[in-house]
Scaffold this motif. Structure first.
Motif, PDB file in Angstrom:
ATOM      1  N   TYR A  81      -5.211  -1.937  -6.076  1.00 35.67           N
ATOM      2  CA  TYR A  81      -4.202  -1.593  -7.075  1.00 35.67           C
ATOM      3  C   TYR A  81      -4.594  -0.277  -7.733  1.00 35.67           C
ATOM      4  CZ  TYR A  81      -7.491  -3.665 -10.472  1.00 35.67           C
ATOM      5  OH  TYR A  81      -8.610  -3.958 -11.221  1.00 35.67           O
ATOM      6  N   HIS A  83      -4.584   0.687 -10.857  1.00 38.21           N
ATOM      7  CA  HIS A  83      -5.287   0.640 -12.147  1.00 38.21           C
ATOM      8  C   HIS A  83      -6.732   0.188 -11.966  1.00 38.21           C
ATOM      9  CE1 HIS A  83      -1.168   0.850 -13.522  1.00 38.21           C
ATOM     10  NE2 HIS A  83      -1.567   0.984 -14.780  1.00 38.21           N
ATOM     11  N   PRO A  85     -10.412   1.241 -11.402  1.00 37.34           N
ATOM     12  CA  PRO A  85     -11.153   2.485 -11.551  1.00 37.34           C
ATOM     13  C   PRO A  85     -12.398   2.575 -10.684  1.00 37.34           C
ATOM     14  CG  PRO A  85     -11.718   1.015 -13.334  1.00 37.34           C
ATOM     15  CD  PRO A  85     -10.747   0.265 -12.452  1.00 37.34           C
ATOM     16  N   ARG A 120       2.933  -3.292 -11.829  1.00 35.39           N
ATOM     17  CA  ARG A 120       2.630  -2.011 -12.462  1.00 35.39           C
ATOM     18  C   ARG A 120       2.778  -0.839 -11.507  1.00 35.39           C
ATOM     19  NH1 ARG A 120      -3.098  -3.161 -15.315  1.00 35.39           N
ATOM     20  NH2 ARG A 120      -3.472  -4.009 -13.253  1.00 35.39           N
ATOM     21  N   GLU A 125       4.372   5.504  -6.839  1.00 37.05           N
ATOM     22  CA  GLU A 125       3.039   5.704  -7.429  1.00 37.05           C
ATOM     23  C   GLU A 125       1.936   5.367  -6.438  1.00 37.05           C
ATOM     24  OE1 GLU A 125       3.571   4.992 -12.233  1.00 37.05           O
ATOM     25  OE2 GLU A 125       3.559   3.266 -10.880  1.00 37.05           O
ATOM     26  N   ARG A 128       1.674   8.157  -3.859  1.00 42.19           N
ATOM     27  CA  ARG A 128       1.005   9.347  -4.396  1.00 42.19           C
ATOM     28  C   ARG A 128      -0.490   9.108  -4.552  1.00 42.19           C
ATOM     29  NH1 ARG A 128       5.176  10.604  -7.993  1.00 42.19           N
ATOM     30  NH2 ARG A 128       4.214   9.296  -9.567  1.00 42.19           N
ATOM     31  N   TYR A 129      -0.828   7.935  -5.069  1.00 43.56           N
ATOM     32  CA  TYR A 129      -2.231   7.582  -5.319  1.00 43.56           C
ATOM     33  C   TYR A 129      -3.033   7.618  -4.023  1.00 43.56           C
ATOM     34  CZ  TYR A 129      -6.110   4.897  -7.386  1.00 43.56           C
ATOM     35  OH  TYR A 129      -7.333   4.482  -7.843  1.00 43.56           O
ATOM     36  N   ARG A 168       0.340  -8.723 -21.123  1.00 39.55           N
ATOM     37  CA  ARG A 168      -0.381  -7.502 -21.493  1.00 39.55           C
ATOM     38  C   ARG A 168      -0.477  -6.585 -20.284  1.00 39.55           C
ATOM     39  NH1 ARG A 168      -5.869  -9.136 -24.007  1.00 39.55           N
ATOM     40  NH2 ARG A 168      -6.156  -6.915 -23.659  1.00 39.55           N
ATOM     41  N   ASP A 170      -2.991  -4.288 -19.558  1.00 38.45           N
ATOM     42  CA  ASP A 170      -4.298  -3.849 -19.075  1.00 38.45           C
ATOM     43  C   ASP A 170      -5.092  -4.970 -18.417  1.00 38.45           C
ATOM     44  OD1 ASP A 170      -3.830  -1.291 -19.940  1.00 38.45           O
ATOM     45  OD2 ASP A 170      -4.705  -1.635 -21.915  1.00 38.45           O
ATOM     46  N   ASP A 172      -6.951  -6.989 -15.173  1.00 40.35           N
ATOM     47  CA  ASP A 172      -7.714  -6.713 -13.958  1.00 40.35           C
ATOM     48  C   ASP A 172      -7.127  -7.513 -12.801  1.00 40.35           C
ATOM     49  OD1 ASP A 172      -9.548  -5.057 -15.203  1.00 40.35           O
ATOM     50  OD2 ASP A 172     -10.845  -6.715 -15.785  1.00 40.35           O
ATOM     51  N   THR A 174      -8.360  -9.245  -9.202  1.00 41.11           N
ATOM     52  CA  THR A 174      -9.456  -9.599  -8.306  1.00 41.11           C
ATOM     53  C   THR A 174      -8.925  -9.512  -6.889  1.00 41.11           C
ATOM     54  OG1 THR A 174     -10.398 -11.056  -9.966  1.00 41.11           O
ATOM     55  CG2 THR A 174     -11.031 -11.482  -7.681  1.00 41.11           C
TER      56      THR A 174
ATOM     57  N   PRO B  52      -6.738  10.497  -8.669  1.00 42.83           N
ATOM     58  CA  PRO B  52      -5.418  11.078  -8.399  1.00 42.83           C
ATOM     59  C   PRO B  52      -4.810  11.569  -9.709  1.00 42.83           C
ATOM     60  CG  PRO B  52      -5.659   8.965  -7.302  1.00 42.83           C
ATOM     61  CD  PRO B  52      -6.853   9.126  -8.187  1.00 42.83           C
ATOM     62  N   THR B  54      -2.165  11.225 -11.050  1.00 41.89           N
ATOM     63  CA  THR B  54      -1.343  10.243 -11.755  1.00 41.89           C
ATOM     64  C   THR B  54      -2.131   9.001 -12.158  1.00 41.89           C
ATOM     65  OG1 THR B  54      -0.719   9.399  -9.592  1.00 41.89           O
ATOM     66  CG2 THR B  54       0.813  10.941 -10.641  1.00 41.89           C
ATOM     67  N   VAL B  57      -6.041   4.933 -14.880  1.00 40.42           N
ATOM     68  CA  VAL B  57      -7.365   4.454 -15.259  1.00 40.42           C
ATOM     69  C   VAL B  57      -8.416   5.238 -14.470  1.00 40.42           C
ATOM     70  CG1 VAL B  57      -8.864   2.437 -15.454  1.00 40.42           C
ATOM     71  CG2 VAL B  57      -6.402   2.124 -15.539  1.00 40.42           C
ATOM     72  N   LEU B  58      -9.457   5.677 -15.162  1.00 44.83           N
ATOM     73  CA  LEU B  58     -10.597   6.319 -14.490  1.00 44.83           C
ATOM     74  C   LEU B  58     -11.852   5.565 -14.907  1.00 44.83           C
ATOM     75  CD1 LEU B  58      -9.715  10.087 -15.114  1.00 44.83           C
ATOM     76  CD2 LEU B  58      -9.467   8.835 -12.962  1.00 44.83           C
ATOM     77  N   ALA B  59     -12.955   5.943 -14.304  1.00 44.60           N
ATOM     78  CA  ALA B  59     -14.221   5.295 -14.644  1.00 44.60           C
ATOM     79  C   ALA B  59     -15.249   6.352 -15.011  1.00 44.60           C
ATOM     80  CB  ALA B  59     -14.731   4.474 -13.464  1.00 44.60           C
ATOM     81  N   VAL B  96     -15.157 -10.121  -2.024  1.00 49.84           N
ATOM     82  CA  VAL B  96     -14.117 -10.012  -3.046  1.00 49.84           C
ATOM     83  C   VAL B  96     -14.704  -9.290  -4.259  1.00 49.84           C
ATOM     84  CG1 VAL B  96     -12.664 -11.317  -4.650  1.00 49.84           C
ATOM     85  CG2 VAL B  96     -12.889 -12.065  -2.279  1.00 49.84           C
ATOM     86  N   ALA B  97     -13.918  -8.361  -4.811  1.00 50.45           N
ATOM     87  CA  ALA B  97     -14.355  -7.650  -6.003  1.00 50.45           C
ATOM     88  C   ALA B  97     -13.652  -8.233  -7.220  1.00 50.45           C
ATOM     89  CB  ALA B  97     -14.027  -6.170  -5.879  1.00 50.45           C
ATOM     90  N   ARG B  98     -14.420  -8.535  -8.208  1.00 55.95           N
ATOM     91  CA  ARG B  98     -13.862  -9.077  -9.433  1.00 55.95           C
ATOM     92  C   ARG B  98     -14.412  -8.238 -10.581  1.00 55.95           C
ATOM     93  NH1 ARG B  98     -15.780 -12.884 -12.997  1.00 55.95           N
ATOM     94  NH2 ARG B  98     -17.635 -13.293 -11.759  1.00 55.95           N
ATOM     95  N   PHE B 125      -8.892   4.039 -19.944  1.00 54.45           N
ATOM     96  CA  PHE B 125      -7.460   3.784 -19.806  1.00 54.45           C
ATOM     97  C   PHE B 125      -6.637   4.966 -20.313  1.00 54.45           C
ATOM     98  CE2 PHE B 125      -9.270  -0.473 -20.238  1.00 54.45           C
ATOM     99  CZ  PHE B 125      -8.562  -1.219 -19.308  1.00 54.45           C
TER     100      PHE B 125
END
Lengths: 210, 171
Positions: A81, A83, A85, A120, A125, A128-129, A168, A170, A172, A174, B52, B54, B57-59, B96-98, B125
């Motif tokens: 996704y 969002h 990071p 989202r 998007e 582009r991402y 909400r 924001d 996450d 998994t 990117p 657009t 969110v970045l880290a 799996v990433a959580r 954010f």
């Protein structure tokens, strides 16, 4: 009398050692069966490529993209996704690295970033991402039902954080971080864990077809 | 890559507290609170990989060092360059990433804690402007009982597949 103790234990010890050797033997056999093809060293290859449902995804501009549209090509598929990071950018960078490492063979491949967060991520998007990491990575998403059919079909997993249900923004997500490789017939041929370096699929690629 | 870039640390010692101690109409000699005076946290290798244009969110990644004999705890972060900053940790299990939000992160006495890809990271954010390699962002790190620290962090180019050039090249 003291000296008898260890003597008595000896047969037991021998049995234990034998069991140990047996266990190692089984382990080695299991291992060697799993990596039967030494040339195919990095991923998990399906001896019988697995059928995957022909889902309809949404590409840039919402244009429908059928998985079947890519028959004749290998599809390298990663779920995530925008969002995200940490894991997704690193994975997409790796995917881009695979394409670069493949050189001209990359023409036989369609790399794909599938967003499992259509709430989202609009199709535009995601497109582009994905293209930021490599112009040939196709960013797509799909309605929830299609995503569920696809992820189940390849054995991937995802779920949205509880904040998503609470409305909400924001939250996450998994998700599996593997790369799923479909063969030119659209069947799942191999899976690569997401925590290795780029170039692994490229190295195996010559042996995927075989 | 500017990973090795070591940043000078600006430790704004519990601003209010220190100021309060100096300005107090009290006759006792002004003394900064012991907690702040003793903390000497260091930051190294801070960077924000470019995303990117657009990206929402970045880290940010960095390493916090704690040369003191007392453990410190990072309890949050803010930034004028982002709508919100949270500390998250990535867990990888069975492919799996959580992610989960970390309420506090320990920086052990005489030790260090790395915020790095696949582990702890600062989730940034809603960038207030489009950021690209060469830009810098400001992070304010908050520590329990040890004030805040302002860090200037460079945005760096994502370095393509820089590793393992020893691959065989089949044709």
């Amino acid at each position: 009398m003291d000296g008898l103790g260890p003597m008595k234990q000896r047969p037991f010890l021998i049995v234990l050692i034998l069991f140990g050797l047996l266990a190692v033997g089984f382990g080695w056999q299991f291992q060697s069966r799993q990596w039967a093809d030494p040339a195919f060293a990095h991923g998990k290859k399906y001896p019988e490529p697995k059928a995957v449902p022909d889902v309809v995804l949404a590409g840039a501009d919402g244009k429908p993209v059928r998985l079947a549209d890519f028959s004749g090509k290998y599809v390298f598929m990663f779920f995530g996704y925008t969002h995200c990071p940490d894991v997704c950018p690193a994975s997409l960078q790796n995917l881009a690295g695979e394409l670069k490492a493949m050189g001209p063979a990359a023409d036989k491949v369609q790399a794909m970033f599938v967003s499992v967060d259509p709430q989202r991520d609009t199709p535009a998007e995601v497109a582009r991402y994905a293209s930021y990491f490599h112009p040939d990575i196709l960013g797509v998403t799909a309605p929830r039902e299609e995503l569920d059919r696809l992820t189940k079909g390849v054995g991937a997993y995802y779920f949205l954080g509880s904040d998503a249900e609470a409305g909400r923004d924001d939250y996450d997500v998994t998700h599996s971080m593997s790369v799923y490789v479909l063969n030119p017939k659209g069947r799942l041929a191999a899976v690569y864990s997401g925590d290795g370096k780029a170039g692994r699929i490229a190295q195996d690629f010559a042996f995927l077809a075989g | 890559m500017r990973d090795q870039f070591v940043l000078p640390v600006a430790l704004l010692m519990a601003g209010g507290l220190a100021f309060g101690a100096v300005a107090a109409p009290d006759k006792t000699p002004a003394k900064a609170p012991a907690t702040a005076a003793q903390s000497s946290l260091t930051v190294s290798g801070a960077y924000v990989p470019e995303g990117p244009p657009t990206a929402k969110v970045l880290a940010a990644y960095l390493t916090l060092g704690n040369p003191s004999a007392r453990a410190e705890h990072l309890i949050g972060a803010t930034s004028p360059d982002f709508g919100k900053v949270e500390v998250h940790r990535t867990y990888r299990q069975d492919g799996v990433a959580r992610m989960s939000k970390a309420e506090q992160v320990l920086i052990p006495a005489k030790g260090k804690t790395a915020f790095e890809p696949g582990g702890y990271h600062f989730m940034l954010f809603r960038p207030q402007r489009a950021l690209k390699a060469g830009d810098t962002v400001t992070l304010q790190l908050q520590f329990r009982g040890a004030g805040t620290m302002t860090v200037t962090v460079p945005v760096t180019k994502r370095g393509g597949p820089t590793h393992d050039h020893g691959h065989h090249g089949h044709h």
